[in-house]
Design a protein around this motif. Structure first.
Motif, PDB file in Angstrom:
ATOM      1  N   GLN A 127      -4.367  -4.699   4.099  1.00 40.08           N
ATOM      2  CA  GLN A 127      -5.086  -3.253   4.151  1.00 40.08           C
ATOM      3  C   GLN A 127      -6.006  -3.107   3.607  1.00 40.08           C
ATOM      4  N   SER A 180       0.963  -1.253   0.414  1.00 42.22           N
ATOM      5  CA  SER A 180       0.047  -0.125  -0.365  1.00 42.22           C
ATOM      6  C   SER A 180       0.508   1.629  -0.228  1.00 42.22           C
ATOM      7  N   GLU A 196      -9.474  -2.946   2.515  1.00 39.87           N
ATOM      8  CA  GLU A 196     -10.242  -1.872   1.245  1.00 39.87           C
ATOM      9  C   GLU A 196      -9.768  -0.238   0.870  1.00 39.87           C
ATOM     10  N   ASN A 197      -8.550  -0.589   0.972  1.00 36.89           N
ATOM     11  CA  ASN A 197      -7.845   1.446   0.574  1.00 36.89           C
ATOM     12  C   ASN A 197      -7.950   2.148   1.300  1.00 36.89           C
ATOM     13  N   SER A 198      -8.028   1.385   2.859  1.00 34.63           N
ATOM     14  CA  SER A 198      -8.042   2.891   3.485  1.00 34.63           C
ATOM     15  C   SER A 198      -6.516   2.748   4.389  1.00 34.63           C
ATOM     16  N   LYS A 199      -6.754   3.865   5.744  1.00 36.09           N
ATOM     17  CA  LYS A 199      -5.481   3.661   6.017  1.00 36.09           C
ATOM     18  C   LYS A 199      -5.570   2.873   7.117  1.00 36.09           C
ATOM     19  N   LEU A 200      -6.517   1.680   7.288  1.00 37.13           N
ATOM     20  CA  LEU A 200      -7.189   0.831   8.457  1.00 37.13           C
ATOM     21  C   LEU A 200      -6.236  -0.547   8.021  1.00 37.13           C
TER      22      LEU A 200
END
Length: 132
Positions: free
Chosen positions: A113, A70, A115-119
């Motif tokens: 990662q 990511s 779903e393409n988040s910062k989570l």
């Protein structure tokens, strides 16, 4: 005959809940999307007595990137969220669970990662975090 069936069922049920061998965790770590060194800034714990789980919501800073799908960089702040069982029944044997992370502590982290988040989520089960 019934004794044999009971013996086989008992053996099979122990396989379902047995600790996984070290090579299994190593393979998960090697296949992990994110291989990082992180420092934990803050940990928020929520306990659910009904589900016998603790949910951890962690804020961490990336100290070193060894591999990142990511495109994480040193200095990035990420959020890690996961849960683990509070208390297993007596005699329970099964796969290990991720550590409960501590603030101001550094860890090697194997994450994925969400779903393409910062989570990010643990990606190597009980060996997703190794204290440095």
């Amino acid at each position: 005959m019934q004794n044999r069936i009971l013996l086989v069922l008992t053996f099979l049920s122990t396989l379902l809940f047995a600790e996984l061998p070290p090579y299994y965790y190593k393979n998960l770590q090697n296949a992990s999307q994110e291989n990082l060194i992180i420092e934990v800034n803050h940990v928020h714990q929520s306990i659910s007595i009904l589900s016998n789980n603790i949910v951890l919501d962690v804020n961490a800073t990336v100290l070193k990137v060894q591999h990142s799908q990511s495109n994480l960089q040193k200095g990035d702040t990420i959020r890690i969220k996961y849960s683990r069982v509070l208390k297993h029944p007596t005699g329970w044997v099964g796969p290990s669970e991720p550590l409960i992370l501590e603030e101001r502590t550094s860890y090697k982290a194997y994450l994925k990662q969400f779903e393409n988040s910062k989570l990010y989520l643990p990606d190597a089960r009980g060996k997703s975090f190794e204290q440095q």
